[in-house]
Scaffold this motif. Structure first.
Motif, short mmCIF file in Angstrom:
data_model
loop_
_atom_site.label_atom_id
_atom_site.label_comp_id
_atom_site.label_asym_id
_atom_site.label_seq_id
_atom_site.Cartn_x
_atom_site.Cartn_y
_atom_site.Cartn_z
N TYR A 622 -15.66 -2.25 -4.37
CA TYR A 622 -14.54 -2.14 -3.44
C TYR A 622 -14.49 -0.71 -2.94
N PHE A 624 -12.79 0.99 -0.94
CA PHE A 624 -11.53 1.70 -0.70
C PHE A 624 -10.91 2.22 -1.98
N LEU A 652 -13.19 5.49 5.88
CA LEU A 652 -12.69 4.63 4.80
C LEU A 652 -11.39 5.17 4.23
N ILE A 655 -8.52 4.41 6.59
CA ILE A 655 -8.08 3.02 6.46
C ILE A 655 -7.27 2.85 5.18
N GLU A 656 -7.71 3.50 4.10
CA GLU A 656 -6.98 3.39 2.84
C GLU A 656 -5.57 3.95 2.98
N THR A 659 -3.10 1.88 4.96
CA THR A 659 -2.56 0.74 4.22
C THR A 659 -2.35 1.13 2.76
N GLU A 691 -11.85 -6.26 5.35
CA GLU A 691 -12.45 -5.87 4.07
C GLU A 691 -11.41 -5.26 3.14
N ARG A 692 -10.51 -4.48 3.70
CA ARG A 692 -9.45 -3.88 2.89
C ARG A 692 -8.53 -4.96 2.32
N MET A 695 -9.65 -7.99 -1.46
CA MET A 695 -10.04 -7.18 -2.61
C MET A 695 -10.26 -8.07 -3.83
N VAL A 753 -0.89 -3.45 -0.43
CA VAL A 753 -2.02 -3.21 0.47
C VAL A 753 -2.16 -4.34 1.47
N VAL A 757 -1.78 -4.18 5.54
CA VAL A 757 -2.85 -4.58 6.47
C VAL A 757 -2.28 -5.47 7.56
#
Length: 1378
Positions: A622, A624, A652, A655-656, A659, A691-692, A695, A753, A757
């Motif tokens: 994963y 993130f 990355l 994006i983390e 969210t 993808e985020r 998980m 998360v 998103v």
């Protein structure tokens, strides 16, 4: 409980920290580090310097206690001093933290206070001998623990009163409510904080631990309660309620479960019932409320979204029924009997004492009352739902809340029945109209106190103290103020006096003070509401300085207990009944043990967090979950605290953080979605968000699988075999620790998360839908993902909200809008209290001859403003980020911005060309003056873009050199030009000041924004330098650069939302839209042409104007001025039209056949002349508004010299600055221009003869004012055309009398007095007076002197009737005065 032994352990202080010389050496040693301590316990708060200086003085006092005689030499010495000085069990916790710091060592120690600096000062100043560094580390660790405890307590208080900074006053108030800290720092003295130091304002409601707050009791004034406030207060209340449930479960239930022998599960269930189910319901409801608030949250937006759906989902699933079972169990005698059975067992009392001194009394008396908290809290839900239903403005939300009221009504009836049947109902909160949260009350949220009544706030407690000061003889309450944050109860109580004599007392109990009084007279009273002098103070006890001891019943004395001061004789009190004793003991024990119970809960929760830490998936499966480091993330600290800013990061990491599971950052979402295209494509962003979202769950393996092969879709309730609570069959094979880890992972990581998103996706499609318009495949991928995750009930409503937004945007695109622009425009309408001013006309000529000299300068400025506002509003942030308007594909990426740039250039060139192509000096002077008049109107309209267009034209090389022409303009116009030039001076400093000082609507100058963006883009790199020169990886994305650009685009969008309230003239708009002075020439050719033409009209060295033929030989050079026609008659009250007039107007409009009209401008796409406002009605759809501009196809009005006076004026002030109503309904303001324009226009359509007078006669006009000179006067020297005849002198004789009025039938028969058109005749006398004037003026000819005299007589205005041969120009000048 937990009282300090407080035995004297020192013979005196070794070092006086209060000495002036010593204080200077220690001043500021801890302040900087205390900022870091505060950020650890309250990341979102900041502290004032005086607050941290106060904390520093307190820990220096504590340091003096630890280093007092005999001075410590070893760690054991310090530990013994802590055990003897600190209250129990805080001494154990402080020692535990200090020992943990020693175990980690100097390098790995988490201590933030300056250990080395303190170590040196201890050796040199305090102890004056060499001491081991471990001793200093231990001492500093203890100081940091206590300082963190103080700041945490003060921070809770500050948050509760809705402040953002901690002040020293807050720390003092918070400490006064905490027994432990007061015992530690003020063992023998009262706090110096007096009641006068704190204002009695509603904003100070609330005390540490959540005892009240704004909107609860003592909240805002009744007139200020709002839906938003109730929602936010409810969330705050739920958080405190969740802590109460934790206290029941973690402190009491788990402590009872560890007794020897332990109670059976059946006994624990009989006492605590289904408290876990209530806890899970509360967690779900609170999470849903917080998610709804976060989903709709925008930066700088305070309004709360509708929350009815949060209750509706739970009510429909019968989730609130858990309160029914709980109330039946807790209110039954079995609950109390089981608790007494457990407590009566041998050795139970000793076992309970291990929880701390006084814990046994807390279990016996406080726990039974605490168990009633959920029952009372359920009534809060009933009140909140009813209150929100009354306040909600959303129809859908009201329907949801009404449904919830119906679903919860049976539960409410059942709970009320249970309370009344069990006898506990007497303790139900007394809900007066001012407390129940009805409309006009302070709010529905009543924090129920210990005895079931509503909790008071600190202001209410202080007011109660002041009331008692008037009622109790000889008592000053100044010393009691700091100890009174909440008033608990009052009532009769007995006291055992000297010689066992029983006396009566009236007791007043605050959270920190107990007052025992005796009535002055023989009568009894139940309250302190009557005038002063009713009581005499007998005893006063500070709760923090006493012990509460229970006494067994004897034959001589029953229902007794003791209040035991430390250094005074004990006071024995008694009550008449066992129930009264239980109530008083519950209140006193709660107050005596509350601070330690809260700290015990904190320790338990922290211990659970340490045992079950949040574990994230490995980065190999994963991406993130990679830890933060200098190679992937660089943060900036905000000056005022709060969420840290991202300076640079990998994609990355962005994006983390976008969210992030720990907190939401709406500003980051807005900035990212505005600027991401400069470093990421839309397709790449969508794939990363998916993808985020997906998980893996624990336990993890290197193949990326989770439990049961899940891909992380269970976090928000997706039906894949796992419940949101983690209690499913698939988790049964796991060990208890694994189940807790999975539960924690889902609750604290996966759910936040995944929700965020979806929140990012929602904002993306709502504010940047053009990404999905340009790429249909992107939209298909998004919809496929949403369909795949919409199976769970907890995520379904968020997915549905995204689908609704997508459907709405697609519908707008189907109607021809771009990027949802039509939808945005549909939401802007006008209120009925404003209407646009009428359109102004100047000369009558064919449309092909329109130019600067034939159109009215006011209307040119207005239509330019409308057009440029539409062009400005159409520009999207994506057209600015990355300077894409300068790139090769600029036509595709910045179409709206380029359209505005081209328009601005064309208007400037049009002004230049018109000036230099006018060879005649008088005409050129008139052209320049007309342009400057347009400039003045543009400034009045706050059209700064248009102002800069004029300034640029006047400052161009071809115009600036025309010295003779520029010197001849009038002083007023010259001053206006100079003021406009000053806006652009000094890097547009005055322009920026003015822009920020005015209220929208306005059209800012876009060039300044483009310049600033270019400077940012060119002056800052796209990527930060690599941390390691040997690294092959690309540097971090420079997000601070993007944030600066986003700040500019945010300011641009600020001025895009408020439209102008101006009438749209479609043909003038089209004339301005298609302006293209130089169609096929390049920049160089255009500049050369303009300069050459300038040399021809005014050669170099020219001393006087050259003679040249006129360009407009038949046109009048006299300007119509820039005072709107409507202003000339603004003081005339206009009668409302009758219904027959509306009907006549509708019929005439239907047969007039004209397709040209003036519409109310609400919103317009740049580059087009058709209104795209959704749901609005054009003029052709509104018969009342047809032909309101008075235009006929292909020509301007036929009688420009005669203004048409309107007959109606419907609540209009002709304001161009319109209020905006958000909504989809059509709001069409009615105005005078809706019927007949105030400006010169064509003859009105024929009116059918009405059967009765249409409206009463208007009142007579006031005396005529002297006509002011127009700004259109081109020069003091050129006031009138040289060939104009001399005006005759004014005649002071009165005007001829009015002719007698004739009835309607006579007028109908007399064709000479009727207006005939199209076969219909309208008698003149049947029309209102203003209509008569308009009709006569439009039907007369230049030689019809008698008709003009009649018109002027009807208006009661002075007409120069002796000037029989005066020309039309003189008539125009005269009628301009009306």
């Amino acid at each position: 409980m937990f009282s300090s032994s407080n035995v004297p352990v020192t013979e005196g202080l070794l070092y006086d920290f209060d000495d002036e010389e010593n204080a200077l050496k220690w001043k500021g040693v801890f302040v900087a580090s205390l900022h870091k301590v505060l950020s650890q316990v309250h990341p979102t708060l900041k502290a004032k310097d005086d607050a941290l200086e106060y904390v520093e003085r307190l820990i220096l006092k504590l340091l003096g206690m630890l280093c007092a005689r005999p001075p410590p030499h070893t760690v054991q010495d310090v530990e013994e001093r802590v055990q003897k000085t600190f209250p129990n069990p805080i001494d154990r916790w402080a020692i535990s933290e200090a020992q943990a710091a020693l175990e980690k060592g100097k390098k790995k120690s988490p201590i933030v206070l300056p250990v080395d600096k303190v170590h040196n000062l201890l050796q040199k100043e305090v102890l004056q001998y060499k001491v081991d560094h471990q001793v200093s580390l231990y001492v500093v660790a203890v100081l940091e623990y206590i300082s963190a405890d103080m700041l945490k307590l003060a921070g809770n208080y500050v948050k509760n009163i809705r402040h953002v900074k901690v002040a020293s006053q807050d720390i003092k108030v918070a400490m006064c409510a905490d027994k432990v800290l007061m015992d530690l720092f003020h063992q023998d003295d009262d706090d110096q904080l007096s009641i006068e130091d704190e204002p009695l304002t509603p904003s100070t409601s609330g005390v540490p631990g959540g005892m009240g707050g704004p909107g609860l009791s003592g909240g805002p004034s009744p007139t200020t309660v709002t839906y938003d406030q109730v929602v936010r207060d409810l969330i705050q209340e739920e958080r405190q309620y969740l802590r109460d449930l934790h206290l029941i479960m973690k402190v009491f239930r788990e402590q009872l479960a560890t007794l020897a022998p332990p109670p059976s599960p059946a006994e624990l269930d009989a006492i605590f019932s289904n408290i876990e189910e209530i806890y899970e319901l509360t967690v779900t409801l609170l999470g849903s409320l917080e998610d709804t608030l976060e989903m709709a949250e925008e930066p700088h937006q305070a309004a709360a979204p509708p929350v009815g759906s949060c209750f509706e989902e739970l009510a429909e699933a019968a989730e609130f029924d858990v309160y029914d079972r709980y109330a039946k169990d807790v209110l039954s005698p079995t609950c109390r009997e089981t608790l007494q059975t457990v407590l009566s067992r041998p050795d139970v009392g000793h076992s309970l004492q291990t929880g701390g001194h006084g814990f046994r009394e807390a279990v016996r008396y406080y726990l039974p009352k605490l168990l009633l908290t959920p029952v009372y809290h359920c009534f809060t839900y009933f009140d909140v739902v009813r209150f929100l239903h009354r306040l909600s403005v959303s129809k859908e939300d009201r329907e949801s809340l009404e449904q919830v009221e119906g679903l919860l009504k049976p539960l409410q009836v059942e709970l009320e029945r249970l309370l009344s049947c069990t006898g506990v109902g007497v303790n139900l909160p007394k809900r007066k109209p001012s407390e129940t949260g009805g409309i006009g009350s302070a709010g529905p949220l009543i924090r129920t106190g210990l005895l079931g009544g509503p909790r008071s706030s600190r202001p209410a407690a202080l007011c109660k103290l002041q009331e008692l000061q008037r009622s109790i003889d000889g008592w000053e309450c100044k010393d009691a103020g700091p100890a009174c944050n909440e008033f608990i109860c009052e009532g009769q109580i007995g006291k055992v006096g000297a010689g066992k004599r029983l006396t009566e007392r009236y007791a007043f109990l605050f959270d920190g003070l107990l007052l025992l009084c005796k009535a002055s007279g023989h009568g009894r009273r139940s309250s302190a509401a009557s005038p002063g002098g009713d009581y005499r103070l007998k005893e006063k006890f500070f709760i923090r300085k006493v012990e509460i001891l229970d006494r067994e019943d004897t034959d001589e004395l029953r229902n007794a207990f003791e209040v035991a001061p430390r250094q005074q004789p004990h006071c024995v009190l008694f009550t008449r009944t066992a129930e009264e004793k239980a109530n008083w003991m519950a209140a006193l024990v709660m107050l005596n043990t509350k601070s330690m119970l809260e700290r015990t809960l904190d320790v338990i929760l922290l211990d659970e967090e340490r045992k079950h830490p949040l574990r994230l998936p490995p980065p190999s499966i994963y991406r993130f979950a990679e830890e933060d480091s200098e190679t992937n993330l660089v943060l900036e600290t905000r000056e005022n605290g709060g969420v840290p800013l991202i300076k640079g990061a990998t994609l990355l990491k962005l994006i983390e953080r976008l969210t992030y599971h720990m907190y939401a950052d709406p500003m980051l979402v807005r900035t990212f979605l505005t600027t991401y295209r400069s470093f990421c494509s839309p397709t790449e962003l969508l794939e990363l968000l998916i993808e985020r979202f997906e998980m893996p769950e624990p336990p993890w393996d290197e193949t990326g699988g989770g439990i049961g092969g899940n891909s992380g879709l269970s976090g928000l309730g997706v039906d894949n075999g796992n419940s949101i609570n983690g209690a499913t069959e698939e988790m049964d094979p796991l060990e208890p620790t694994s189940r807790e880890d999975l539960k924690r992972f889902r609750k604290q990581y996966m759910q936040p998360v995944q929700f965020r998103v979806l929140n990012v996706l929602r904002h993306w499609v709502d504010h940047h839908f053009y990404d999905f318009e340009r790429d249909p495949g992107l939209l298909q991928r998004l919809q496929g993902f949403l369909d795949g995750v919409a199976r769970g009930k907890f995520v379904r409503k968020w997915v549905e909200s995204i689908h609704k937004i997508v459907a709405r945007r697609l519908e707008c695109c189907g109607r021809g809008g771009r990027g949802g622009q039509a939808e945005e425009q549909r939401e802007i309408t006008f209120g009925f209290d404003r209407s646009p001013p009428p359109i102004e006309w100047h000369l009558n000529c064919p449309e092909e001859e329109w130019d600067l000299m034939t159109l009215h300068p006011i209307e040119i400025a207005r239509q330019l403003t409308l057009l440029e506002f539409d062009l400005y509003r159409a520009v999207k942030p994506s057209e600015l980020v990355g300077s894409v308007w300068t790139k090769k594909d600029k036509e595709q990426r910045s179409p709206n911005l380029l359209r505005m740039i081209h328009h601005t250039t064309n208007v400037t060139r049009w002004f230049e060309k018109t000036i230099v192509e006018t060879a005649n000096f008088e005409e050129r002077l008139s052209v320049i003056s007309r342009i400057l008049e347009i400039l003045i109107v543009l400034q009045e309209l706050n059209n700064f873009n248009g102002v800069i267009e004029v300034v640029s034209a006047m400052g161009s090389a071809s115009v600036h050199r025309l010295t003779l022409s520029l010197q001849a303009i009038g002083p007023k116009l010259d001053k206006a030009l100079e003021e406009a030039k000053e806006l652009s001076a000094d890097h547009f400093r005055k322009y920026q000041e003015k822009l920020r000082s005015i209220n929208p609507p306005c059209v800012p100058f876009f060039g300044m924004y483009l310049t600033n963006i270019l400077h940012i883009e060119e002056g800052n790199p796209d990527f930060l330098p690599r941390s390691s020169p040997s690294s092959n990886r690309e540097g971090l994305i420079n997000f601070s650069k993007r944030r600066k650009v986003a700040e500019i685009t945010s300011e641009i969008q600020t001025y895009q939302n408020q439209p102008y309230c101006l009438s749209l003239a479609p043909r003038i708009r089209h004339f301005l839209e298609v302006l293209n002075p130089f169609e096929d020439l390049n920049e160089t050719e255009i500049s050369n042409y303009l300069y050459q033409a300038s040399l021809e009209v005014e050669p170099r060295g020219c001393k006087q104007p050259i003679k040249a033929p006129r360009k407009w030989p038949d046109a009048k050079l006299k300007s119509p001025g820039i005072k709107p026609r409507s202003h000339l008659s603004r003081h005339i009250p206009h009668p409302l039209p009758s219904m027959s007039f509306f009907a006549s107007n509708q019929r005439l409009s239907a047969i007039s056949g004209s397709d040209d009209s003036s519409s109310i401008h609400s919103d317009q796409r740049g580059g087009g002349g058709n209104s795209s406002i959704a749901g609005s009605t054009s003029i052709h759809d509104h018969p009342i508004m047809e032909n309101s501009s008075g235009m006929t196809r292909g020509n301007t009005p036929t009688t420009p010299s005669t203004p048409l006076t309107p007959t109606t004026h419907h609540n209009s002030d002709n304001s161009v600055f319109a209020p905006v109503l958000i909504g989809g309904g059509l709001v069409t303001p009615l105005s005078a221009s809706s019927f007949i324009s105030l400006s010169p226009g064509p003859p009105p359509p024929p009116y059918p003869a009405p059967t009765r007078p249409l409206s009463p006669l208007p009142p007579p006009l006031p005396p005529r004012r002297k006509r002011e000179s127009s700004l259109g006067d081109v020069s003091p020297k050129v006031k009138q055309a040289p060939d104009a005849p001399t005006l005759p002198p004014r005649d002071s004789s009165p005007p001829p009398p009015l002719p007698p009025r004739r009835d309607a039938s006579a007028n109908a028969a007399n064709g000479s007095n009727a207006i005939t058109s199209g076969g219909g005749a309208t008698p003149l006398s049947t029309l209102p007076r203003a209509h008569s004037v308009a009709a006569l003026s439009s039907s007369t000819t230049s030689s019809g002197l008698d008709a003009r005299i009649l018109a002027s007589n009807c208006c009661k205005a002075y007409f120069m009737h002796k000037a029989k041969n005066s020309d039309l120009r003189r008539d125009s000048m005269f009628t301009e005065g009306f």
